[in-house]
Design a protein around this motif. Structure first.
Motif, PDB file in Angstrom:
ATOM      1  N   LEU A   4       0.683  -1.339  -0.053  1.00 36.87           N
ATOM      2  CA  LEU A   4       0.053  -0.226   0.013  1.00 36.87           C
ATOM      3  C   LEU A   4       0.867   1.411  -0.024  1.00 36.87           C
ATOM      4  N   GLU A   6       2.289   4.454   1.206  1.00 34.01           N
ATOM      5  CA  GLU A   6       2.718   5.221   2.849  1.00 34.01           C
ATOM      6  C   GLU A   6       1.923   5.801   3.265  1.00 34.01           C
ATOM      7  N   SER A   8      -1.387   5.411   3.187  1.00 31.90           N
ATOM      8  CA  SER A   8      -2.883   5.185   3.086  1.00 31.90           C
ATOM      9  C   SER A   8      -3.642   4.699   4.252  1.00 31.90           C
ATOM     10  N   TYR A  18       4.068  -1.263   3.419  1.00 34.19           N
ATOM     11  CA  TYR A  18       3.832  -0.073   2.818  1.00 34.19           C
ATOM     12  C   TYR A  18       5.038   0.422   2.168  1.00 34.19           C
ATOM     13  N   TYR A  25      10.275  -0.785   1.698  1.00 36.36           N
ATOM     14  CA  TYR A  25       8.873  -0.952   1.943  1.00 36.36           C
ATOM     15  C   TYR A  25       8.982  -1.119   3.606  1.00 36.36           C
TER      16      TYR A  25
END
Length: 345
Positions: A4, A6, A8, A18, A25
């Motif tokens: 996702l 960062e 989100s 993320y 990540y």
């Protein structure tokens, strides 16, 4: 599960993976306490090799969440080639030890963590032995029974701690083709804490040295050092002198400027030094008495309202501030019957 952005989620502790930057990540993993809810582990990959910066606490739940997160980027636990660990605390180091045992991979840790890791790996090591001795010196010997009840005084499993494959020293190291990180020695939170500077990507993997929402404890380790707060402040100034980076902390969300948070931490400790000196001017004689006169956390809680672990941290942090005030010549110190006493210089 899929990576996702960062941005989100508003809650940095929400499990998942993320995307921070290309090939980088963030994976928040759970902790078994009511204080800090999670620790950020950072996966760095070029699509072939995989490096983890910090590893989390060796818990079944943390392992399962890490496996699920890595699978979202086409990897698994056995693909981790290197663990680069910022410091020896359990929530950063112990899962690397456990995963190395089961899957391989090399573990690297700051060279100046060696005495504390050696002490932690001893078969008769206990969790809070060093802190007990420091509490007595701080005039807080009355807390020892409660500390012992809260933390099992029997030897802890030496399996939690093993020596790393490599002791890190300051300087540049290639971690993947096309990605170098600079190891920067930042003592204070622990004696051998390091951060990892990715100059090309503009990222600072800051461990517990610079945290966005809390002030890190200083000197909490099995083999204490003389002036951990002095070391910590010097390390903050070192990061302030270096180029600014995006802050990738171990606890808290990714933020835009390491320098901005460093300035806030330096200001906080200046204020705390002044407040601590004022407690001595008002009659506090020991670190325990000074800590009892101060307020704690953003909620301005009294010392007695904290649990025993955080009371211990508060007293020892106060002692660290008092000793810097002595170093600065603002206070004087004497020791009687194993207790350190302070007075206005």
């Amino acid at each position: 599960m899929e990576p996702l952005p960062e941005t989100s989620t508003d809650d940095w502790t929400t499990p998942g993976i993320y995307t921070v930057a290309p090939g980088v990540y963030r994976v928040p993993l759970p902790l078994p306490n009511d204080g800090l809810k999670a620790v950020n582990v950072y996966a760095v990959t070029d699509g072939t090799g995989l490096v983890l910066i910090d590893s989390g606490w060796a818990l079944d739940e943390a392992r399962d969440l890490l496996r699920a997160a890595l699978r979202a980027i086409g990897a698994d636990l056995g693909d981790i080639g290197q663990f680069l660990i910022t410091h020896m605390h359990r929530d950063h180091y112990t899962q690397a030890v456990a995963l190395r045992r089961d899957f391989g991979g090399s573990v690297a840790l700051g060279k100046l963590e060696e005495p504390s890791v050696q002490a932690s790996a001893e078969p008769d090591a206990t969790a809070m032995h060093a802190q007990g001795r420091l509490l007595v010196n701080a005039g807080a010997g009355m807390l020892l029974d409660e500390l012992t009840r809260a933390f099992d005084s029997s030897p802890r499993a030496a399996r939690d701690y093993e020596l790393p494959d490599e002791w890190l020293v300051p300087g540049s190291r290639k971690v993947l083709p096309g990605r170098d990180l600079e190891v920067v020695h930042t003592p204070g939170h622990t004696a051998g804490h390091v951060v990892f500077d990715d100059a090309d990507a503009g990222l600072l993997f800051s461990g517990d040295h610079v945290l966005p929402h809390i002030t890190p404890s200083v000197g909490f380790q099995p083999v204490p050092v003389e002036l951990p707060l002095r070391d910590y402040l010097d390390s903050l100034r070192l990061i302030r002198e270096r180029p600014d980076r995006m802050l990738l902390p171990a606890h808290g969300p990714v933020t835009g400027s390491a320098h901005e948070r460093v300035d806030e931490l330096l200001a906080h400790h200046d204020e705390r030094l002044t407040a601590t000196a004022e407690t001595v001017a008002s009659g506090a004689n020991s670190a325990f008495e000074a800590a009892d006169a101060l307020d704690w956390t953003r909620r301005k809680r009294a010392l007695g309202d904290l649990d025993i672990f955080n009371r211990t941290l508060a007293v020892l942090e106060t002692a660290a501030h008092l000793d810097v005030l002595v170093l600065q010549g603002r206070l004087a110190a004497t020791e009687t019957d194993g207790v350190r006493h302070y007075s206005v210089a």
